[in-house]
Design an enzyme around this catalytic site. Structure first.
Site, PDB file in Angstrom:
ATOM      1  N   SER A   1      22.888  -6.763  -8.060  1.00  0.00           N
ATOM      2  CA  SER A   1      21.439  -6.604  -8.117  1.00  0.00           C
ATOM      3  C   SER A   1      20.903  -6.621  -6.688  1.00  0.00           C
ATOM      4  O   SER A   1      21.622  -6.960  -5.748  1.00  0.00           O
ATOM      5  CB  SER A   1      20.797  -7.722  -8.943  1.00  0.00           C
ATOM      6  N   LYS A   2      19.655  -6.262  -6.540  1.00  0.00           N
ATOM      7  CA  LYS A   2      19.014  -6.313  -5.223  1.00  0.00           C
ATOM      8  C   LYS A   2      17.513  -6.312  -5.429  1.00  0.00           C
ATOM      9  O   LYS A   2      16.989  -5.683  -6.356  1.00  0.00           O
ATOM     10  CB  LYS A   2      19.408  -5.114  -4.362  1.00  0.00           C
TER      11      LYS A   2
END
Length: 1025
Positions: A562-563
């Site tokens: 994720s980011k």
């Protein structure tokens, strides 16, 4: 925001308290009047026989507050009287019924503004004094330099024949009783208040302000209260929030209460040395108003003040100011505009056809296609073009907003007294089905482009699963989106979840590829408007690419990739912390069930499942992880310990830089190359980007033994072909200093240092460096940088791509760097890596090499989930002068695990490259894809349902140190099942693929699982092996 339940009466002020401030009384007013008369008489502008009448009217009948006469000098007052007389003469000549008066005086210490003001009206063509006060004084106020405001509406008229009223604003610099309060002093209003305020405030006001101030100190967002004024229908609205956490509130709140046909008789803004701002206004209903009673209107103002706090102004503000759109409709329109900027499908069928015609295995075709995509997405629909079209059709925004509200607005109870005005408005707007709405849009707009823009609003409505838009208290707007609308041609790997966040200082995203996922939160700044425009256009794509890289990198661990990204608005570059805190709090609104009426209430949840996000540090946010974890705890999140990684050791964090977690993984690949090729590390020349002041850069210096010939960091370039003095490098790395602090006396005769602020520098070979910045940015492409090994430990994404990779290939076709281990994320494009590998370089890409940090963070999360709060404090939280033995042992265990993971992947890539002849950069992706795919499949197979098998695998997958401390049974009770499933799947998938490669035979998995099934069959009745 402290809100009562809809329909509940506002808080009553104490009996006898009719005014919040003592009236301004100027004892020398009469004496001053005579002096002003003499001054005006002397000037001769007003006929002598009229002077006394004009001056007396100004002093007595106009109704200007005495504060004006206290503050202003004789000549200023006289100038204002003469200006008013001149305006009246002009109005008489033009036969006008009203005057336009605008008087002002500004200094660094304050200002006075007096202007014509019709009550209850936002005059868009007027002097906009409130916006100026916001911009110049209130928004800039800090604890060290703050301003207070008093504003009054005149009680009289400018003359006996004209009914014009005036609004007066008095701005003065604060002088705090105690400028630097400490400890409990921050809660003492007598210490943190401005001296003038403390003199003028009544006991009632001090009591009210003290209460809301204390609440505001504990809140991320605003606190709002309404108080009754005894024997009056006037309501007193008080709003408190932390300094500089929003902008333009004075003018925006005025627009809000004007919309409900209210006007203010007086208003005040106070700043306090504890960092709190308080706005106070006395509101009454316009005479003859047809709006609902003030009791209903003030409730709506309270509710919508949180929207104003989140987004005080927008390019659609004029529609709200003129009553064409409500505040909700205006904010919704703004959100849709931002959504359209990022997600309007701009590529079209021609791009799809072109991409089908080109060879996606030809890297040149891929690069050309990417450039075409960037051009199409920036040129087809600009921000300005989209906004211009939206402004043409405010009636469509009303219909689209109603469509959105009908899905996400919580229906109020069946009690007319408690139904808000905004809900009543929804009942008056036609509710169209999506097909009817689309048909209405088609019949209204003029062309295909306009249709596409309003279709994007429908796309937004259709894919919002939950939002805090209708939460009574919020600091920014957040939306949990179903990412199914993203076109596969642009985003080939489908996202699992998407959060979209908008605040007054920023916009941001959070993207993840699976339910259990983790990655850093990156803060994006812009040096200038051009850089901001570029960052804006690329924000979603960069976020997606970073999350995809993280996804591949996370293959060894339970969490997928994720980011998060936070793009600061161009004019808010000095608000990184404010933006981060709002981003986190707004997302928590969608993760934690609201249970407090009037503060955090239940929202419409179309997703219908609990969610946990795991945040980590990234560019610009490393110092904020402690706050995020503790804030989640304050908000009652059960997952607070695991919410962030990269926390301080005192909160159980395992700092990557302190323990060199990322560098250990990167260096395993460097050592692996040396081992395979029989090379001595000490004999290798190395270039490094990312200096001794950073995490990767400093630890790379500490852990390596090579001959480093060049280092590039934020301050410039240091270079020595004989090898930089290692003792000096170690000194900088230990103290975390940039190469600007390198002792250049320790360079050889051929060595040099060029800093970014230096120009026209002559190098030892006689060449001239025109620009230090340009030289720094491009030094990795410079022939001087040629070395055996290149380890990028810092730098911007895509520093090397197809446009410049040829500069890294010598005339004879050999690579300038023999071995490249990519420590920094996305330093090379995939196309550039492949060109270098084709030229003979050994390249290990970022997703493989720098995964040590994510492994460490994953194990940090696991410990947080495994321990109860008291156990976590005992075993994982480092106290002053005491580090728990378990913590030290756990760090060692983390080192062992991440080095083992790095070694397993290195060997797998090396073996596959030798077997297939493929580029290592491609094999890295293939292994990652294979592991991720198999992991997802394993979690859904019957293998998970085989409990004995599950326990055997988990006994291997969980770190031994946790098993010995807590036992498998306890771990399985405490760690969420989805997370345990992810541990099960990722462990088996990674071990299998590393052993058998990315293209195993159909029998390989049976062979791999055979030992596990043997153990299952050997189990005794009591469950032991």
């Amino acid at each position: 925001m402290s809100l009562s339940v809809p329909g509940q009466k506002p808080v009553a002020s104490p009996a006898g308290a009719t005014d919040g401030y003592t009236s301004n009384v100027f004892a020398g007013k009469q004496d001053q009047l005579h002096k002003v008369c003499a001054y005006v008489q002397e000037k001769g502008f007003i006929p002598s026989e009229l002077v006394l009448n004009e001056v007396s009217w100004f002093y007595g009948n106009l109704g200007i507050d005495d504060m004006y006469f206290q503050l202003e000098s004789i000549d200023t007052i006289a100038q204002h009287i003469m200006a008013l007389y001149g305006a009246k003469i002009s109005a008489f000549i033009k036969n006008e019924k009203a005057l336009d008066i605008e008087l002002e005086r500004e200094t660094d210490d304050g200002a006075v503004y007096i202007n014509t003001s019709a009550p209850g009206v936002s005059n868009l063509a007027g002097p906009q004094h409130e916006k100026r006060i916001d911009t110049r004084y209130l928004d800039q106020s800090t604890k060290n330099s703050a301003y207070r405001l008093e504003s009054y509406r005149s009680t009289g008229t400018v003359s006996s024949s004209l009914s014009t009223q005036l609004r007066c604003y008095f701005v003065r610099k604060c002088s705090f009783a105690k400028p630097e309060p400490t400890g409990d002093e921050v809660n003492n209003i007598q210490l943190v208040g401005d001296k003038t305020f403390l003199e003028k405030a009544t006991e009632n006001t001090l009591e009210i302000y003290s209460t809301v101030m204390k609440h505001a100190l504990l809140r991320t967002g605003p606190v709002i209260e309404v108080y009754d004024i005894p024997r009056s229908r006037v309501k007193r609205l008080v709003m408190a929030f932390k300094h500089r956490t929003t902008q333009g509130v004075l003018s925006a709140i005025s627009d809000l209460y004007h919309y409900y046909e209210l006007y203010s008789t007086r208003k005040y803004v106070e700043h306090f040395s504890n960092g709190i701002t308080i706005h106070c206004m006395y509101l009454d209903q316009l005479p003859g108003s047809k709006a609902p009673p003030i009791e209903a209107s003030i409730w709506q103002v309270m509710k919508e003040a949180s929207l104003i706090y989140c987004l005080p102004s927008s390019p659609l503000q004029s529609f709200f100011q003129t009553g064409q759109l409500s505040v909700q409709e205006t904010v919704y329109g703004y959100v849709g505009w931002i959504f359209a900027q990022h997600f309007l499908n701009r590529l079209g069928n021609e791009y799809v056809a072109l991409s089908s015609a080109l060879d996606m295995n030809n890297q040149l075709h891929v690069e050309v296609l990417q450039k075409i995509k960037k051009r199409l997405r920036s040129d087809t629909f600009t921000r300005e073009y989209i906004l211009d079209i939206i402004k043409l059709y405010p009636e469509l925004l009303k219909l689209l907003y109603t469509n959105f509200a009908m899905m996400h607005y919580i229906n109020p109870p069946h009690d007319d007294m408690k139904i808000s005005l905004s809900y009543q408005r929804l009942q008056t707007t036609p509710v169209l089905s999506e097909d009817e709405l689309l048909d209405k849009i088609r019949k209204t707009v003029a062309n295909t482009h306009e249709l596409m823009i309003f279709q994007s609003y429908l796309t937004f409505n259709r894919h919002v699963l939950k939002t805090n838009f209708y939460q009574p208290t919020k600091v920014a707007l957040s939306f949990r989106l179903d990412p199914a609308f993203l076109p596969e041609i642009e985003y080939p790997t489908r996202l699992f979840g998407m959060f979209f966040v908008i605040g007054s200082e920023f916009r941001g995203f959070h993207l993840r590829f699976d339910d259990v996922a983790r990655g850093g939160i990156r803060l994006v700044r812009s040096r200038n408007k051009e850089a901001y425009s570029i960052n804006l256009r690329s924000l979603m794509d960069e976020n997606y690419n970073l999350a995809a890289t993280q996804h591949r990198k996370n293959k060894d661990i339970p969490e997928s990739g994720s980011k998060g990204t936070i793009l600061l608005n161009f004019d808010q570059q000095d608000k990184p912390r404010v933006a981060f805190e709002k981003y986190v709090d707004a997302i928590l609104d969608l993760l934690i069930l609201g249970e407090t009426p009037g503060i955090k209430e239940k929202i419409v949840d179309l997703y219908g499942k609990p969610e946990i996000l795991f945040f980590g540090p990234d560019e610009g946010t490393a110092d904020y992880m402690d706050w995020a974890s503790q804030h989640a705890r304050k908000r009652g999140a059960s997952f607070w310990k695991a919410f962030t990684t990269g926390k301080s050791q005192s909160l159980g964090g395992i700092p990557h830089d302190t323990f060199g977690m990322t560098t250990r993984s990167v260096h395993q690949y460097v050592l692996g190359i040396y081992r395979k090729l029989g090379i001595k590390e000490e004999a290798c020349k190395k270039l490094q980007t990312g200096g001794p002041d950073g995490d990767l850069g400093s630890n790379e210096i500490k852990i390596s033994k090579d001959k480093t010939i060049g280092i590039v960091d934020g301050s410039g370039v240091i270079y020595d072909p004989e090898g930089l003095n290692r003792e000096e490098l170690l000194r900088l790395a230990t103290k975390r200093l940039m190469i600007s602090q390198f002792d250049i006396a320790k360079l050889s005769s051929n060595g040099f240092r060029v800093l970014v602020d230096e120009n026209n520098v002559k190098l030892p070979d006689g060449s001239i460096v025109d620009s230090g910045v340009k030289f720094r940015n491009e030094f990795h492409l410079n022939p001087l940088a040629a070395s055996d090994v290149f380890v990028p430990c810092g730098g911007r994404p895509e520093a090397v791509d197809l446009s410049n990779v040829a500069q890294l290939i010598n005339e004879d076709g050999t690579p300038r760097y023999k071995y490249i281990v990519e420590g920094a994320n996305l330093f090379f494009t995939q196309e550039a890596r492949l060109r270098l590998e084709k030229a003979g370089a050994i390249v290990f890409k970022d997703a493989s090499a720098n995964k040590g940090g994510v492994t460490s963070s994953s194990l940090e999360v696991l410990a947080a989930l495994a321990f109860a709060d008291d156990e976590f404090e005992e075993n994982m939280q480092v106290k002053p002068n005491h580090t728990p033995q378990f913590y030290l042992d756990y760090v060692k265990a983390v080192h062992t695990i991440l080095e083992k993971n790095a070694e397993l992947e290195f060997e797998a890539i090396w073996k596959e490259a030798a077997r297939t002849g493929r580029a290592k950069s491609i094999i890295s992706d293939q292994l990652s894809t294979a592991i991720v795919k198999l992991n997802a499949e394993l979690q859904q197979t019957t293998l998970w349902n085989n409990v004995p098998l599950r326990l055997i695998v988990l006994a291997e997958a969980f770190p031994n140190i946790l098993l010995e401390k807590l036992g498998l049974e306890t771990l399985l009770k405490r760690v969420p099942e989805q997370y345990v499933k992810a541990i099960f799947g990722s462990y088996l998938a990674s071990r299998f693929i590393y052993k058998y490669g990315g293209e195993p035979s159909q029998f390989a998995f049976f062979e791999f699982m055979a030992p596990y099934f043997t153990k299952v069959s050997q189990k005794t009745p009591n469950g032991t092996v």
